[in-house]
Design a protein around this motif. Sequence first.
Motif, PDB file in Angstrom:
ATOM      1  N   LEU A 161       0.837  -1.211   0.000  1.00  0.00           N
ATOM      2  CA  LEU A 161       0.000   0.000   0.000  1.00  0.00           C
ATOM      3  C   LEU A 161       0.865   1.252   0.000  1.00  0.00           C
ATOM      4  N   ALA A 162       1.864   1.254   0.906  1.00  0.00           N
ATOM      5  CA  ALA A 162       2.746   2.419   1.031  1.00  0.00           C
ATOM      6  C   ALA A 162       3.475   2.665  -0.282  1.00  0.00           C
ATOM      7  N   ASN A 163       3.929   1.595  -0.912  1.00  0.00           N
ATOM      8  CA  ASN A 163       4.620   1.737  -2.195  1.00  0.00           C
ATOM      9  C   ASN A 163       3.704   2.338  -3.257  1.00  0.00           C
ATOM     10  N   THR A 164       2.446   1.871  -3.267  1.00  0.00           N
ATOM     11  CA  THR A 164       1.494   2.356  -4.265  1.00  0.00           C
ATOM     12  C   THR A 164       1.212   3.845  -4.065  1.00  0.00           C
ATOM     13  N   LEU A 165       1.109   4.236  -2.782  1.00  0.00           N
ATOM     14  CA  LEU A 165       0.798   5.650  -2.494  1.00  0.00           C
ATOM     15  C   LEU A 165       1.970   6.564  -2.834  1.00  0.00           C
ATOM     16  N   GLY A 166       3.166   5.981  -2.889  1.00  0.00           N
ATOM     17  CA  GLY A 166       4.331   6.800  -3.243  1.00  0.00           C
ATOM     18  C   GLY A 166       4.770   7.679  -2.097  1.00  0.00           C
ATOM     19  N   ARG A 167       5.199   8.918  -2.427  1.00  0.00           N
ATOM     20  CA  ARG A 167       5.751   9.818  -1.425  1.00  0.00           C
ATOM     21  C   ARG A 167       4.739  10.094  -0.311  1.00  0.00           C
ATOM     22  N   GLY A 168       5.161   9.950   0.951  1.00  0.00           N
ATOM     23  CA  GLY A 168       4.249  10.179   2.086  1.00  0.00           C
ATOM     24  C   GLY A 168       3.390   8.963   2.398  1.00  0.00           C
ATOM     25  N   GLY A 169       3.506   7.946   1.580  1.00  0.00           N
ATOM     26  CA  GLY A 169       2.667   6.751   1.755  1.00  0.00           C
ATOM     27  C   GLY A 169       2.962   6.013   3.047  1.00  0.00           C
ATOM     28  N   LEU A 170       4.238   5.896   3.371  1.00  0.00           N
ATOM     29  CA  LEU A 170       4.635   5.180   4.587  1.00  0.00           C
ATOM     30  C   LEU A 170       3.997   5.805   5.823  1.00  0.00           C
ATOM     31  N   LYS A 171       4.108   7.156   5.888  1.00  0.00           N
ATOM     32  CA  LYS A 171       3.587   7.882   7.051  1.00  0.00           C
ATOM     33  C   LYS A 171       2.075   7.685   7.167  1.00  0.00           C
ATOM     34  N   LEU A 172       1.405   7.821   6.027  1.00  0.00           N
ATOM     35  CA  LEU A 172      -0.049   7.720   6.008  1.00  0.00           C
ATOM     36  C   LEU A 172      -0.504   6.317   6.437  1.00  0.00           C
ATOM     37  N   VAL A 173       0.127   5.303   5.872  1.00  0.00           N
ATOM     38  CA  VAL A 173      -0.235   3.929   6.192  1.00  0.00           C
ATOM     39  C   VAL A 173      -0.026   3.653   7.682  1.00  0.00           C
ATOM     40  N   CYS A 174       1.068   4.161   8.216  1.00  0.00           N
ATOM     41  CA  CYS A 174       1.369   3.950   9.640  1.00  0.00           C
ATOM     42  C   CYS A 174       0.340   4.647  10.521  1.00  0.00           C
ATOM     43  N   GLU A 175      -0.027   5.854  10.125  1.00  0.00           N
ATOM     44  CA  GLU A 175      -1.005   6.606  10.917  1.00  0.00           C
ATOM     45  C   GLU A 175      -2.339   5.879  10.968  1.00  0.00           C
ATOM     46  N   ILE A 176      -2.761   5.401   9.816  1.00  0.00           N
ATOM     47  CA  ILE A 176      -4.077   4.752   9.747  1.00  0.00           C
ATOM     48  C   ILE A 176      -4.063   3.402  10.464  1.00  0.00           C
ATOM     49  N   SER A 177      -2.999   2.623  10.199  1.00  0.00           N
ATOM     50  CA  SER A 177      -2.978   1.251  10.730  1.00  0.00           C
ATOM     51  C   SER A 177      -2.520   1.182  12.181  1.00  0.00           C
ATOM     52  N   GLY A 178      -1.758   2.199  12.599  1.00  0.00           N
ATOM     53  CA  GLY A 178      -1.195   2.163  13.953  1.00  0.00           C
ATOM     54  C   GLY A 178       0.064   1.312  14.037  1.00  0.00           C
ATOM     55  N   PHE A 179       0.573   0.825  12.896  1.00  0.00           N
ATOM     56  CA  PHE A 179       1.809   0.042  12.906  1.00  0.00           C
ATOM     57  C   PHE A 179       3.023   0.965  12.926  1.00  0.00           C
ATOM     58  N   SER A 180       4.112   0.435  13.453  1.00  0.00           N
ATOM     59  CA  SER A 180       5.342   1.226  13.511  1.00  0.00           C
ATOM     60  C   SER A 180       5.961   1.320  12.117  1.00  0.00           C
ATOM     61  N   PRO A 181       6.569   2.455  11.799  1.00  0.00           N
ATOM     62  CA  PRO A 181       7.255   2.583  10.506  1.00  0.00           C
ATOM     63  C   PRO A 181       8.302   1.482  10.307  1.00  0.00           C
ATOM     64  N   HIS A 182       8.962   1.060  11.412  1.00  0.00           N
ATOM     65  CA  HIS A 182       9.972  -0.001  11.293  1.00  0.00           C
ATOM     66  C   HIS A 182       9.354  -1.268  10.723  1.00  0.00           C
ATOM     67  N   THR A 183       8.140  -1.558  11.183  1.00  0.00           N
ATOM     68  CA  THR A 183       7.455  -2.768  10.729  1.00  0.00           C
ATOM     69  C   THR A 183       7.180  -2.694   9.239  1.00  0.00           C
ATOM     70  N   VAL A 184       6.674  -1.528   8.829  1.00  0.00           N
ATOM     71  CA  VAL A 184       6.303  -1.386   7.422  1.00  0.00           C
ATOM     72  C   VAL A 184       7.561  -1.366   6.539  1.00  0.00           C
ATOM     73  N   ILE A 185       8.618  -0.711   7.041  1.00  0.00           N
ATOM     74  CA  ILE A 185       9.876  -0.686   6.281  1.00  0.00           C
ATOM     75  C   ILE A 185      10.423  -2.104   6.128  1.00  0.00           C
ATOM     76  N   ARG A 186      10.287  -2.888   7.222  1.00  0.00           N
ATOM     77  CA  ARG A 186      10.726  -4.280   7.137  1.00  0.00           C
ATOM     78  C   ARG A 186       9.893  -5.019   6.077  1.00  0.00           C
ATOM     79  N   GLY A 187       8.578  -4.688   6.038  1.00  0.00           N
ATOM     80  CA  GLY A 187       7.691  -5.281   5.037  1.00  0.00           C
ATOM     81  C   GLY A 187       8.137  -4.921   3.629  1.00  0.00           C
ATOM     82  N   LYS A 188       8.572  -3.664   3.480  1.00  0.00           N
ATOM     83  CA  LYS A 188       9.050  -3.215   2.164  1.00  0.00           C
ATOM     84  C   LYS A 188      10.256  -4.033   1.735  1.00  0.00           C
ATOM     85  N   GLN A 189      11.152  -4.263   2.687  1.00  0.00           N
ATOM     86  CA  GLN A 189      12.362  -5.038   2.392  1.00  0.00           C
ATOM     87  C   GLN A 189      11.987  -6.471   2.014  1.00  0.00           C
ATOM     88  N   GLU A 190      11.062  -7.036   2.794  1.00  0.00           N
ATOM     89  CA  GLU A 190      10.633  -8.412   2.510  1.00  0.00           C
ATOM     90  C   GLU A 190       9.955  -8.494   1.152  1.00  0.00           C
TER      91      GLU A 190
END
Lengths: 257, 162
Positions: free
Chosen positions: B24-53
């Motif tokens: 989702l964050a990748n699709t949203l592009g710039r600012g996507g990570l922040k937005l996804v984290c805000e909505i989901s309540g997940f830590s940016p580290h988690t999502v960044i790890r997801g991006k790597q995976e």
Amino acid sequence: MESYCEGLFTLDELDGIDLKWGNADAIAAMVEKICRNEGIGAILAKGSRYAAHYFNRGFDFLVTASGIELPQHDAKFSPGLARTYQYDPTPGRHVKGGLSIQYGNEPPEVRYDYSNTGKRDVDGVVGQEIENLSGFCFMSGFTLVPDSKIRYIEAVTGWKYTVEEAYNIGLRSYTMRHAFNLREGFFRDHWDLPDRITGQNGKMQTKGPHAGVVVDSVRLANNFFSELGWNLDTAVPPREWFEKLNMADVADKLGVI
Amino acid sequence: MEEHIKTMIPLLNEKQRRLFLASLANTLGRGGLKLVCEISGFSPHTVIRGKQELADTLSGLEPVDLASPDGRIRKVGGGRTPGSRDSIKTEYYSEGRSMYGGYNGKLLFINLTNQTYEVRVLPENVAREYIGGPSLGTRILFDEMPANTPLMFVLWAVLLHG
């Protein structure tokens, strides 16, 4: 083994084990008896000095520091070991700090010069204490650049130490172990080292590379305690020493005022 | 999108959640990570790890199947142990301490006679000055064991690193 070869013990007293020099099977048999605490093994298991007292003979052959068997490294080769073996709070160990085994690689005019060994001895103690208290490999002393151990500790813990704080870690560790012995009533005159190790009182070797070597263990220890600023007769540190290391409560418990 | 995330998250396992949020964050592009984290309540580290995976999976570095061969989602030893990490954190934060690396900040005293135990805090200044091994060990013995204790090495044993 030496006592037996010199005729101080009979075969019967050794439970029939012919402990002649070179008899490897006898050594294995005796080690097993020691491990199982059987017969003569139960006496030898308590150490050679205990056995000497038990039989009341063989004292001249002891190679112990305050009753603890010495390692292979001879103080006649590296004289600083005499100080380490005798006065480290856990005596008779070559893995404790001081001038170290490597000091024996110095030319004879350096290693047998007892005039000024204190600073290097204390530096060696500090380095070794830091190595031991943090669980570094003993060989790190050969392979790591100076100072790197404290840098590793900083990397793991996130703390930062000044040069003086880092040095004090080693001094504090040594002082703490020493203070434990002081509290139990062991002062400087408690710790012994046999003349066989130092070559003193006519016990010097007459053959081999260390023929005629006499290690001035008293001078080495005096240099060491002088460098620390401790009392030469008792090896008790002054109160300021404890305060410098943030150990005033230890001084209180020892009654050092 | 908020509704989309809230619907999907409960249906997915941990790894799938990371990959889902990362994509989702990748699709949203710039600012996507922040937005996804805000909505989901997940830590940016988690999502960044997801991006790597996600990147690893797409490039063939990581197997596509979402669980390991034995069916585990977490790595062996991963996740929280009940009452361990969180309780330490709470204790330290509540006492105004900060955690320092390499230590859990606790000492366990076991009394074999009474079959009791006690967990005590290892103060940071003590750890900093004595580090561990024979240094800290002798300090503990000195403090805890009375002088002239007979059979001291039978009655007392201190286990530390170093």
